[in-house]
Design a protein around this motif. Structure first.
Motif, PDB file in Angstrom:
ATOM      1  N   GLY A  57      -0.279  -4.514  16.516  1.00  0.00           N
ATOM      2  CA  GLY A  57      -1.179  -5.660  16.495  1.00  0.00           C
ATOM      3  C   GLY A  57      -2.578  -5.385  17.001  1.00  0.00           C
ATOM      4  O   GLY A  57      -3.355  -6.327  17.184  1.00  0.00           O
ATOM      5  N   MET A  58      -2.944  -4.137  17.244  1.00  0.00           N
ATOM      6  CA  MET A  58      -4.260  -3.796  17.779  1.00  0.00           C
ATOM      7  C   MET A  58      -5.270  -3.606  16.648  1.00  0.00           C
ATOM      8  O   MET A  58      -4.981  -2.945  15.652  1.00  0.00           O
ATOM      9  CB  MET A  58      -4.173  -2.526  18.622  1.00  0.00           C
ATOM     10  CG  MET A  58      -3.312  -2.668  19.865  1.00  0.00           C
ATOM     11  SD  MET A  58      -4.050  -3.833  21.045  1.00  0.00           S
ATOM     12  CE  MET A  58      -2.913  -3.669  22.419  1.00  0.00           C
ATOM     13  N   GLU A 100      -5.378 -15.447  20.667  1.00  0.00           N
ATOM     14  CA  GLU A 100      -5.446 -14.262  21.514  1.00  0.00           C
ATOM     15  C   GLU A 100      -6.422 -13.245  20.946  1.00  0.00           C
ATOM     16  O   GLU A 100      -6.531 -13.070  19.725  1.00  0.00           O
ATOM     17  CB  GLU A 100      -4.076 -13.611  21.659  1.00  0.00           C
ATOM     18  CG  GLU A 100      -4.084 -12.476  22.674  1.00  0.00           C
ATOM     19  CD  GLU A 100      -2.874 -11.558  22.544  1.00  0.00           C
ATOM     20  OE1 GLU A 100      -2.476 -10.987  23.566  1.00  0.00           O
ATOM     21  OE2 GLU A 100      -2.365 -11.399  21.435  1.00  0.00           O
ATOM     22  N   LYS A 101      -7.122 -12.579  21.862  1.00  0.00           N
ATOM     23  CA  LYS A 101      -7.948 -11.418  21.536  1.00  0.00           C
ATOM     24  C   LYS A 101      -7.672 -10.351  22.581  1.00  0.00           C
ATOM     25  O   LYS A 101      -7.868 -10.576  23.772  1.00  0.00           O
ATOM     26  CB  LYS A 101      -9.437 -11.768  21.537  1.00  0.00           C
ATOM     27  CG  LYS A 101     -10.338 -10.606  21.087  1.00  0.00           C
ATOM     28  CD  LYS A 101     -11.785 -10.858  21.409  1.00  0.00           C
ATOM     29  CE  LYS A 101     -12.115 -10.516  22.845  1.00  0.00           C
ATOM     30  NZ  LYS A 101     -11.996  -9.055  23.121  1.00  0.00           N
ATOM     31  N   ASP A 102      -7.177  -9.188  22.148  1.00  0.00           N
ATOM     32  CA  ASP A 102      -6.867  -8.105  23.077  1.00  0.00           C
ATOM     33  C   ASP A 102      -8.145  -7.426  23.554  1.00  0.00           C
ATOM     34  O   ASP A 102      -9.202  -7.511  22.919  1.00  0.00           O
ATOM     35  CB  ASP A 102      -5.961  -7.072  22.404  1.00  0.00           C
ATOM     36  CG  ASP A 102      -4.572  -7.618  22.140  1.00  0.00           C
ATOM     37  OD1 ASP A 102      -3.961  -8.150  23.066  1.00  0.00           O
ATOM     38  OD2 ASP A 102      -4.110  -7.516  20.982  1.00  0.00           O
ATOM     39  N   ALA A 103      -8.029  -6.726  24.664  1.00  0.00           N
ATOM     40  CA  ALA A 103      -9.160  -5.967  25.182  1.00  0.00           C
ATOM     41  C   ALA A 103      -9.588  -4.901  24.166  1.00  0.00           C
ATOM     42  O   ALA A 103      -8.760  -4.175  23.625  1.00  0.00           O
ATOM     43  CB  ALA A 103      -8.780  -5.304  26.501  1.00  0.00           C
ATOM     44  N   GLY A 104     -10.878  -4.832  23.913  1.00  0.00           N
ATOM     45  CA  GLY A 104     -11.407  -3.863  22.950  1.00  0.00           C
ATOM     46  C   GLY A 104     -11.555  -4.412  21.550  1.00  0.00           C
ATOM     47  O   GLY A 104     -12.217  -3.788  20.708  1.00  0.00           O
ATOM     48  N   GLU A 105     -10.936  -5.552  21.259  1.00  0.00           N
ATOM     49  CA  GLU A 105     -11.048  -6.138  19.920  1.00  0.00           C
ATOM     50  C   GLU A 105     -12.306  -6.999  19.825  1.00  0.00           C
ATOM     51  O   GLU A 105     -12.644  -7.711  20.769  1.00  0.00           O
ATOM     52  CB  GLU A 105      -9.817  -6.979  19.596  1.00  0.00           C
ATOM     53  CG  GLU A 105      -8.547  -6.167  19.454  1.00  0.00           C
ATOM     54  CD  GLU A 105      -7.331  -7.033  19.147  1.00  0.00           C
ATOM     55  OE1 GLU A 105      -6.365  -6.494  18.583  1.00  0.00           O
ATOM     56  OE2 GLU A 105      -7.363  -8.224  19.490  1.00  0.00           O
ATOM     57  N   PRO A 106     -12.991  -6.972  18.679  1.00  0.00           N
ATOM     58  CA  PRO A 106     -14.194  -7.792  18.528  1.00  0.00           C
ATOM     59  C   PRO A 106     -13.843  -9.231  18.167  1.00  0.00           C
ATOM     60  O   PRO A 106     -12.753  -9.515  17.665  1.00  0.00           O
ATOM     61  CB  PRO A 106     -14.934  -7.104  17.375  1.00  0.00           C
ATOM     62  CG  PRO A 106     -13.830  -6.536  16.535  1.00  0.00           C
ATOM     63  CD  PRO A 106     -12.748  -6.120  17.501  1.00  0.00           C
ATOM     64  N   ASP A 144      -9.239  -1.162   9.601  1.00  0.00           N
ATOM     65  CA  ASP A 144      -9.035  -0.878   8.178  1.00  0.00           C
ATOM     66  C   ASP A 144      -7.594  -1.104   7.749  1.00  0.00           C
ATOM     67  O   ASP A 144      -7.335  -1.306   6.557  1.00  0.00           O
ATOM     68  CB  ASP A 144      -9.446   0.567   7.859  1.00  0.00           C
ATOM     69  CG  ASP A 144     -10.952   0.764   7.947  1.00  0.00           C
ATOM     70  OD1 ASP A 144     -11.684  -0.243   7.903  1.00  0.00           O
ATOM     71  OD2 ASP A 144     -11.393   1.921   8.081  1.00  0.00           O
ATOM     72  N   ARG A 145      -6.669  -1.049   8.693  1.00  0.00           N
ATOM     73  CA  ARG A 145      -5.254  -1.226   8.354  1.00  0.00           C
ATOM     74  C   ARG A 145      -4.781  -2.674   8.502  1.00  0.00           C
ATOM     75  O   ARG A 145      -3.595  -2.951   8.321  1.00  0.00           O
ATOM     76  CB  ARG A 145      -4.398  -0.298   9.215  1.00  0.00           C
ATOM     77  CG  ARG A 145      -4.497   1.164   8.811  1.00  0.00           C
ATOM     78  CD  ARG A 145      -3.665   2.063   9.697  1.00  0.00           C
ATOM     79  NE  ARG A 145      -4.362   2.355  10.949  1.00  0.00           N
ATOM     80  CZ  ARG A 145      -3.863   3.111  11.924  1.00  0.00           C
ATOM     81  NH1 ARG A 145      -2.654   3.632  11.792  1.00  0.00           N
ATOM     82  NH2 ARG A 145      -4.559   3.350  13.018  1.00  0.00           N
ATOM     83  N   ARG A 146      -5.677  -3.579   8.801  1.00  0.00           N
ATOM     84  CA  ARG A 146      -5.322  -4.988   8.944  1.00  0.00           C
ATOM     85  C   ARG A 146      -4.935  -5.585   7.584  1.00  0.00           C
ATOM     86  O   ARG A 146      -5.592  -5.352   6.572  1.00  0.00           O
ATOM     87  CB  ARG A 146      -6.477  -5.786   9.527  1.00  0.00           C
ATOM     88  CG  ARG A 146      -6.193  -7.280   9.647  1.00  0.00           C
ATOM     89  CD  ARG A 146      -7.466  -8.069   9.865  1.00  0.00           C
ATOM     90  NE  ARG A 146      -8.020  -7.842  11.171  1.00  0.00           N
ATOM     91  CZ  ARG A 146      -7.724  -8.564  12.264  1.00  0.00           C
ATOM     92  NH1 ARG A 146      -6.846  -9.556  12.148  1.00  0.00           N
ATOM     93  NH2 ARG A 146      -8.267  -8.309  13.420  1.00  0.00           N
ATOM     94  N   ASN A 147      -3.840  -6.362   7.566  1.00  0.00           N
ATOM     95  CA  ASN A 147      -3.416  -7.115   6.379  1.00  0.00           C
ATOM     96  C   ASN A 147      -3.345  -6.231   5.128  1.00  0.00           C
ATOM     97  O   ASN A 147      -3.906  -6.537   4.082  1.00  0.00           O
ATOM     98  CB  ASN A 147      -4.368  -8.286   6.133  1.00  0.00           C
ATOM     99  CG  ASN A 147      -4.370  -9.278   7.280  1.00  0.00           C
ATOM    100  OD1 ASN A 147      -3.432  -9.343   8.065  1.00  0.00           O
ATOM    101  ND2 ASN A 147      -5.431 -10.065   7.383  1.00  0.00           N
TER     102      ASN A 147
END
Length: 262
Positions: A172-173, A31-37, A181-184
């Motif tokens: 999850g966005m 999945e890739k949400d709208a706005g995510e690269p 920057d807040r990923r993982n």
């Protein structure tokens, strides 16, 4: 600039599940949400999940008699009345039906596109004799959140700077630079075991679960969250029961943690 979306405005989702001869299932979701690269790492989608599930059939031969069910990959847990963990939560009449379902103390493969509230590891349902069942499980995954620096004074008058987890992000966005920057931000490890004893009209269970975070979780102290979890490790224990006779059913659970919270 920090609020600008990094990706295209399209939402992409792929889910596939394969079942074979009634005992094995495998699935994968992207999945890739709208706005995510799109990401440079394989498989390029923002998030993914996969699982391999085994379920013993009633007339199956050649399989271990003690192994009833097993899953490796991403899955969800339902235990007791949900005081420690219930990742299949629902409201209304579905919640009542779920609470009195005999398959409430079990796990299911994760097939949703949501990016939180799941386990990443393995779980097994073992039957020892006619009445005793064991359900061991573990999960290791990375949480989104905010890392901050905390200064702690030492006995000799100096100070030490520690990195702490000040917030956990659950939507999850990853659309903007600040969200990316807040990923993982930190690893989370969960280990648990439930032992259940089932009779003709009753079922009792004991459940032990330990959660560990890579960093100390130090959230802001507010009036409504004074008793919320803070720290590095949380050990919880619960006892659940289910009685059913003469057309009536009673279900309950008592839980507490290693600090005495009940």
């Amino acid at each position: 600039p920090n609020k600008a979306y990094l990706g295209d405005p399209w939402h992409h989702s792929i889910r596939y599940r394969l079942k074979t001869n009634g005992h094995w299932q495998a699935g994968i979701g992207l999945e890739k949400d709208a706005g995510e690269p799109w990401r440079s790492q394989f498989p390029a989608f923002d998030t993914w999940h996969a699982f391999l599930l085994y379920q013993k059939g009633s007339n199956q031969t050649g399989a271990p008699s003690w192994l009833q069910q097993g899953v490796v990959g991403h899955y969800r847990l339902r235990m007791g009345c949900g005081l420690l963990i219930n990742q299949g939560f629902s409201l209304g009449k579905q919640y009542i039906i779920q609470q009195f379902n005999q398959r409430n103390n079990t796990f299911t493969p994760y097939a949703s596109t949501a990016e939180t509230d799941y386990m990443q590891g393995a779980a097994f349902q073992l039957r020892l004799g006619r009445q005793l069942t064991l359900l061991p499980y573990f999960s290791v995954l990375q949480l989104d959140g905010t890392l901050s620096r905390q200064t702690v004074a030492t006995a000799d008058g100096g100070s030490i700077v520690h990195e702490v987890l000040s917030s956990i992000k659950t939507d999850g966005m990853h659309r903007t630079p600040s969200e990316t920057d807040r990923r993982n931000a930190a690893w989370q490890s969960i280990f648990g075991l439930r032992a259940g004893w089932r009779g003709e009209w009753y079922e009792v269970g004991l459940h032990l679960m330990t959660t560990q975070l890579q960093y100390n979780y130090i959230r802001s102290q507010l009036y409504y969250n004074q008793n919320y979890f803070r720290g590095h490790q949380l050990t919880q224990f619960s006892s659940d029961y289910r009685l059913q006779a003469f057309g009536y059913a009673i279900r309950g659970e008592l839980a507490f943690d290693h600090e005495g919270g009940m």
